[in-house]
Design a protein around this motif. Structure first.
Motif, PDB file in Angstrom:
ATOM      1  N   THR A  39      -4.813   2.672   2.861  1.00 24.39           N
ATOM      2  CA  THR A  39      -3.608   3.226   3.800  1.00 24.39           C
ATOM      3  C   THR A  39      -4.110   3.481   5.116  1.00 24.39           C
ATOM      4  O   THR A  39      -3.204   3.904   5.827  1.00 24.39           O
TER       5      THR A  39
ATOM      6  N   TYR B 188       0.965  -3.458  -2.234  1.00 19.82           N
ATOM      7  CA  TYR B 188       2.268  -3.294  -2.865  1.00 19.82           C
ATOM      8  C   TYR B 188       2.782  -4.803  -3.687  1.00 19.82           C
ATOM      9  O   TYR B 188       3.281  -4.828  -4.462  1.00 19.82           O
TER      10      TYR B 188
ATOM     11  N   GLU C 131       5.105   2.426  14.701  1.00 16.85           N
ATOM     12  CA  GLU C 131       5.147   2.150  13.248  1.00 16.85           C
ATOM     13  C   GLU C 131       4.190   1.343  12.634  1.00 16.85           C
ATOM     14  O   GLU C 131       4.135   1.228  11.351  1.00 16.85           O
TER      15      GLU C 131
ATOM     16  N   VAL D 175       9.348 -10.055   5.022  1.00 18.50           N
ATOM     17  CA  VAL D 175       9.531 -10.459   6.615  1.00 18.50           C
ATOM     18  C   VAL D 175       8.975  -9.206   7.152  1.00 18.50           C
ATOM     19  O   VAL D 175       9.574  -7.891   6.870  1.00 18.50           O
ATOM     20  N   GLY D 176       8.181  -9.531   8.184  1.00 19.21           N
ATOM     21  CA  GLY D 176       7.525  -8.397   8.887  1.00 19.21           C
ATOM     22  C   GLY D 176       7.533  -8.908  10.268  1.00 19.21           C
ATOM     23  O   GLY D 176       7.837  -9.993  10.671  1.00 19.21           O
TER      24      GLY D 176
ATOM     25  N   ARG E 205       5.276   8.524   1.170  1.00 26.11           N
ATOM     26  CA  ARG E 205       5.602   7.613   1.986  1.00 26.11           C
ATOM     27  C   ARG E 205       4.766   7.829   3.490  1.00 26.11           C
ATOM     28  O   ARG E 205       4.054   6.958   3.977  1.00 26.11           O
ATOM     29  N   LEU E 206       4.829   9.018   3.742  1.00 23.86           N
ATOM     30  CA  LEU E 206       3.928   9.565   5.022  1.00 23.86           C
ATOM     31  C   LEU E 206       2.513   9.179   4.827  1.00 23.86           C
ATOM     32  O   LEU E 206       1.753   8.829   5.766  1.00 23.86           O
ATOM     33  N   LYS E 207       2.036   9.326   3.616  1.00 24.83           N
ATOM     34  CA  LYS E 207       0.578   9.100   3.401  1.00 24.83           C
ATOM     35  C   LYS E 207       0.232   7.533   3.110  1.00 24.83           C
ATOM     36  O   LYS E 207      -0.801   7.099   2.831  1.00 24.83           O
ATOM     37  N   GLY E 208       1.493   6.692   3.066  1.00 25.42           N
ATOM     38  CA  GLY E 208       1.132   5.164   3.163  1.00 25.42           C
ATOM     39  C   GLY E 208       1.166   4.757   1.468  1.00 25.42           C
ATOM     40  O   GLY E 208       0.651   3.615   1.094  1.00 25.42           O
ATOM     41  N   GLN E 209       1.392   5.540   0.717  1.00 25.79           N
ATOM     42  CA  GLN E 209       1.341   5.195  -0.640  1.00 25.79           C
ATOM     43  C   GLN E 209       2.636   4.825  -1.409  1.00 25.79           C
ATOM     44  O   GLN E 209       3.436   5.329  -2.091  1.00 25.79           O
ATOM     45  N   TYR E 210       2.917   3.456  -0.815  1.00 16.99           N
ATOM     46  CA  TYR E 210       4.260   3.053  -1.166  1.00 16.99           C
ATOM     47  C   TYR E 210       4.448   2.628  -2.452  1.00 16.99           C
ATOM     48  O   TYR E 210       5.567   2.797  -3.092  1.00 16.99           O
ATOM     49  N   ASP E 211       3.408   2.139  -3.230  1.00 17.67           N
ATOM     50  CA  ASP E 211       3.612   1.858  -4.754  1.00 17.67           C
ATOM     51  C   ASP E 211       4.145   3.087  -5.464  1.00 17.67           C
ATOM     52  O   ASP E 211       5.276   2.757  -6.040  1.00 17.67           O
TER      53      ASP E 211
ATOM     54  N   TYR F 263      10.475   1.038   2.401  1.00 13.54           N
ATOM     55  CA  TYR F 263      10.062  -0.426   3.050  1.00 13.54           C
ATOM     56  C   TYR F 263      10.012  -0.561   4.576  1.00 13.54           C
ATOM     57  O   TYR F 263       9.247  -1.146   4.917  1.00 13.54           O
ATOM     58  N   ARG F 264      10.776   0.357   5.185  1.00 14.12           N
ATOM     59  CA  ARG F 264      10.936   0.446   6.571  1.00 14.12           C
ATOM     60  C   ARG F 264       9.399   0.587   7.039  1.00 14.12           C
ATOM     61  O   ARG F 264       9.048   0.183   8.010  1.00 14.12           O
ATOM     62  N   THR F 265       9.024   1.889   6.552  1.00 14.90           N
ATOM     63  CA  THR F 265       7.828   2.238   6.809  1.00 14.90           C
ATOM     64  C   THR F 265       6.736   1.351   6.592  1.00 14.90           C
ATOM     65  O   THR F 265       5.758   1.271   7.380  1.00 14.90           O
ATOM     66  N   ALA F 266       6.720   0.740   5.507  1.00 10.32           N
ATOM     67  CA  ALA F 266       5.830  -0.335   5.045  1.00 10.32           C
ATOM     68  C   ALA F 266       5.749  -1.502   5.989  1.00 10.32           C
ATOM     69  O   ALA F 266       5.239  -2.520   5.773  1.00 10.32           O
ATOM     70  N   GLY F 267       6.901  -1.671   6.785  1.00 13.36           N
ATOM     71  CA  GLY F 267       7.005  -2.886   7.652  1.00 13.36           C
ATOM     72  C   GLY F 267       7.569  -3.981   6.894  1.00 13.36           C
ATOM     73  O   GLY F 267       7.678  -5.207   7.142  1.00 13.36           O
TER      74      GLY F 267
ATOM     75  N   ALA G 214      -2.021  -1.421   2.873  1.00 16.67           N
ATOM     76  CA  ALA G 214      -1.256  -0.587   1.835  1.00 16.67           C
ATOM     77  C   ALA G 214       0.239  -1.622   1.430  1.00 16.67           C
ATOM     78  O   ALA G 214       0.346  -1.924   0.113  1.00 16.67           O
ATOM     79  N   PRO G 215       1.004  -2.044   2.440  1.00 20.97           N
ATOM     80  CA  PRO G 215       2.148  -3.038   2.016  1.00 20.97           C
ATOM     81  C   PRO G 215       1.736  -4.297   1.404  1.00 20.97           C
ATOM     82  O   PRO G 215       2.355  -4.724   0.494  1.00 20.97           O
TER      83      PRO G 215
ATOM     84  N   ARG H  36      -3.167   9.836   8.509  1.00 20.84           N
ATOM     85  CA  ARG H  36      -3.089   9.914   7.028  1.00 20.84           C
ATOM     86  C   ARG H  36      -4.697  10.326   6.283  1.00 20.84           C
ATOM     87  O   ARG H  36      -4.533  10.881   5.349  1.00 20.84           O
TER      88      ARG H  36
ATOM     89  N   LEU I  71       3.111  -5.560   9.492  1.00 21.54           N
ATOM     90  CA  LEU I  71       3.556  -4.407   8.450  1.00 21.54           C
ATOM     91  C   LEU I  71       3.289  -2.792   8.926  1.00 21.54           C
ATOM     92  O   LEU I  71       3.681  -2.706  10.032  1.00 21.54           O
ATOM     93  N   ASP I  72       2.480  -2.342   8.360  1.00 18.12           N
ATOM     94  CA  ASP I  72       2.537  -0.852   8.674  1.00 18.12           C
ATOM     95  C   ASP I  72       1.154  -0.729   9.496  1.00 18.12           C
ATOM     96  O   ASP I  72       0.769   0.436   9.832  1.00 18.12           O
TER      97      ASP I  72
ATOM     98  N   ILE J 119       7.779   4.160  -3.947  1.00 20.18           N
ATOM     99  CA  ILE J 119       8.875   3.291  -4.414  1.00 20.18           C
ATOM    100  C   ILE J 119       9.198   3.378  -5.741  1.00 20.18           C
ATOM    101  O   ILE J 119      10.385   3.451  -6.315  1.00 20.18           O
TER     102      ILE J 119
END
Lengths: 308, 383
Positions: free
Chosen positions: A186, A113, A211, A16-17, B78-84, B115-119, A109-110, A227, A104-105, B87
């Motif tokens: 990213t 994932y 965000e 959910v986004g 996380r700040l770099k967007g490397q969520y994989d 997860y929040r940062t990743a949306g 990247a999300p 980034r 998403l962000d 996490i």
């Protein structure tokens, strides 16, 4: 070059986004699909009506790529398409309960994932590849994209914004799954603060915030940090890949883009599909046939010449 | 400063910040765990995140059980967007057999932030709730969950969490809580539940007096119910408590005073405001407009010049000055009309409000920043 097989997901992945324009939560589920299915969006809020991710379905390119079919539309498709393309996922049914893919962000990247969480499954059919054999170009309003033959997919992207924090940036490199994950995925979408309120007044970008986007003010970026130093141009490459994914096939060629955007990206895709003499086709015809409807039937699994 | 932050973090995990080093530890590429972790912190403090990630990764290869450094690495990823990777690291922390309560809460909070940062809101909510299952007073998880409820427009749920946060964190401002009461009050008002709306809005003002729209809305409620006398009480309270925002109720007060047979009262109020604050340009502008209406151009020019001196960049003040002060002999009426026309409408004099949290600019006063989601953060920016 070894020919790989088409791929899909091992299992469903959901999230959910926030919708970039509506500002409302959107549920999205990525489902496995059989070979030849392609990337297809289904609007659950409209009885499951489907929109195929094809260049002919592009109806709007301002701020995002919007696809529409039979009166049903899906916007902000490019980041998901980019992630699917980079991970070589050919077949997915994307179920949404709204008119937008969640932002998403603001990067891919999300989505990467989510795809990794679901796992990748190789199918029995060969993947279609479009190998460019003659140069093609499109241009308008100071922007230009040229596609030329090359042994693999590579990009040379330049941007030039009249803003000291963005200015001129260039990204040049070969695009593989590995390079995409480390250098492109990213990079977040960006906008200029001076444009944001105008967008909001038009009822657009209601879900946009720090965000999910880099916001560039007159005297600095509003976010904590970037980034990459050249995150802006990297995101443009991400967008280009997402729009090229509308070819429905892996693209083999070099793309040089200068001051381009979604409109030029999708025009290039349409130009490529309209010029079958400029490229050669390899792989399964099942997916390709959806994208090139006017093309005569092709031999399954075989290489095709542009003269067809 | 990241080093202090790490010290606090390590301390919250019940560990000493002093990097431990055992003789049997093998250096990686000639560096020891201690050197790598220290170098990573220096890189992080200098904003060199890639280098910090590299050194932390190497350090954690030498000592995989260092929870604090794992969290730092996860944070940078996380700040770099490397969520994989972030996490995966945080899940490993959670699954460690020796993970105690603190560790599990920390890992859950870190996952919720990933997860929040990743949306990815659903997963973020799940992990924040799980963190609160273990520790119901975990402030980061409470705050995160409250913001997630806000994103979904679930004001009541957000309010409950915000109230819990207020009890836990003594220094926390009640402004967000007040604005959440206000939002709920607005929803009641829109549904026609005026009694409930009035109670909510009053509650908002009890929680925090800077919930400015609550004064306005409460007055509106009473005015709509044909109680202008009651409406005036709330609007006048706004003048007393938040005089810089008095202009929000000028038009309302003018109507209400007129209904109560007190026409001219607003001019009196504006004179008081102007005398009390030389920078109160809106009251001067109102007085200039009133003087124009009464056919007193000199007085109008004086008030509008006062406004202009307070805010020289305000287009509204310039417009009023020319409208009030332009002598017909020197400026043909058509020229004045064209000037006023050219400086009106969308685009003219935009962006006078700025969010104090994120610098987002808007042409009107907003109660919640659309960019950083802060409540009550806008100030008028007139240079």
């Amino acid at each position: 070059m070894p020919r790989s097989n088409q791929r899909t997901l091992k299992k469903s992945a959901e999230c959910v986004g926030i919708g970039l324009h509506s500002g409302r939560p959107v549920s999205m589920r990525l489902n496995p699909a059989p070979a030849g299915h392609g990337i297809v969006f289904a609007r659950l809020d409209q009885g499951g009506r489907r929109v195929y991710a094809r260049a002919v379905n592009v109806v709007r390119t301002s701020f995002a790529t919007t696809l529409s079919e039979n009166g049903c539309s899906i916007s902000t498709t490019e980041h998901l398409m980019s992630a699917l393309y980079a991970l070589e996922i050919d077949n997915v049914l994307v179920e949404l309960d709204g008119a937008e893919v969640p932002i998403l962000d603001g990067s891919a990247a999300p989505f990467i994932y989510l795809i990794h969480e679901a796992g990748i499954f190789e199918l029995g059919a060969a993947r279609p590849r479009l190998v460019l054999e003659k140069p093609l170009s499109v241009s308008e309003q100071g922007g230009r994209i040229t596609a030329s033959p090359a042994p693999s997919f590579s990009v040379d992207y330049s941007i030039n914004f009249d803003h000291p924090l963005v200015g001129s940036q260039n990204f040049r490199g070969s695009i593989s799954c590995k390079s995409y994950l480390s250098e492109i995925a990213t990079a977040r979408t960006f906008c200029f603060l001076r444009d944001v309120e105008a967008l909001r007044r038009q009822g657009l970008a209601l879900g946009g915030c720090l965000e999910n986007a880099i916001v560039v003010g007159d005297d600095g970026i509003l976010n904590d940090s970037l980034r990459f130093e050249d995150e802006f141009v990297r995101h443009k490459v991400l967008d280009l890949i997402g729009d090229l994914a509308l070819l429905g096939m892996l693209f083999v060629g070099h793309v040089r883009a200068e001051r381009a955007g979604h409109r030029l990206h999708t025009r290039l895709v349409q130009e490529i599909l309209a010029r079958p003499d400029a490229w050669r086709f390899e792989g399964s015809t099942e997916v390709a046939a959806h994208h090139i409807p006017s093309r005569p039937a092709m031999v399954a699994g075989g290489s095709q010449t542009a003269s067809l | 400063m990241p080093t202090r932050w790490l010290e606090r973090l390590a301390s919250s995990w019940g560990q000493s910040f002093e990097p431990r080093e055992t003789p049997e530890e093998r250096p990686a590429a000639g560096k020891t765990f201690q050197r790598l972790s220290q170098s990573a912190l220096v890189h992080s403090a200098c904003g060199r995140r890639d280098e910090a990630i590299r050194d932390l990764t190497a350090a954690l290869r030498l000592r995989t059980d260092d929870a604090a450094l794992t969290l730092v690495l996860g944070h940078l990823l996380r700040l770099k967007g490397q969520y994989d990777r972030a996490i995966r690291l945080h899940r490993m922390l959670l699954l460690r057999p020796d993970a105690d309560r603190h560790s599990r809460v920390g890992a859950r909070v870190a996952l919720a932030l990933d997860y929040r940062t990743a949306g990815l809101l659903k997963q973020a909510r799940h992990h924040a709730e799980q963190a609160l299952e273990i520790d119901a007073r975990e402030p980061t998880a409470l705050d995160l969950l409250a913001r997630l409820h806000e994103t979904a427009g679930e004001w009541q749920a957000a309010l409950q969490l915000e109230e819990r946060l207020l009890k836990i964190c003594p220094g926390r401002s009640g402004l967000t809580c007040g604005f959440l009461h206000y939002r709920i009050g607005c929803e009641h008002h829109e549904r026609g539940q005026t009694g409930r709306a009035a109670r909510r809005l009053s509650r908002a003002l009890k929680v925090h007096e800077r919930v400015i729209p609550a004064y306005v809305r409460l007055g509106d409620l009473h005015y709509e119910a044909s109680r202008p006398d009651r409406a005036v009480i709330y609007w006048e309270r706004l003048l007393d408590c938040q005089p810089r925002h008095a202009h929000l109720v000028f038009e309302r007060l003018e109507g209400a005073y007129s209904a109560l047979g007190r026409a001219g009262k607003l001019e009196e109020v504006c004179r008081r405001l102007a005398e009390a604050d030389p920078a109160h340009w809106r009251s001067r502008l109102y007085l200039a407009e009133a003087a124009v209406r009464r056919g007193l151009p000199e007085e109008a020019a004086r008030w509008s010049l006062g406004a202009l001196e307070a805010v020289p960049r305000s287009l509204a003040a310039h417009r009023e000055y020319w409208r009030a002060a332009a002598p017909p002999s020197t400026l043909p009426p058509v020229a004045l009309r064209d000037f006023l026309k050219a400086t009106a409408g969308p685009g003219a004099g935009d962006d006078p409000h700025v969010c104090t949290q994120c610098r987002y600019r808007a042409s009107e006063l907003l109660w919640r920043c659309p960019q950083c989601r802060a409540w009550g953060s806008f100030l008028e920016d007139r240079g």
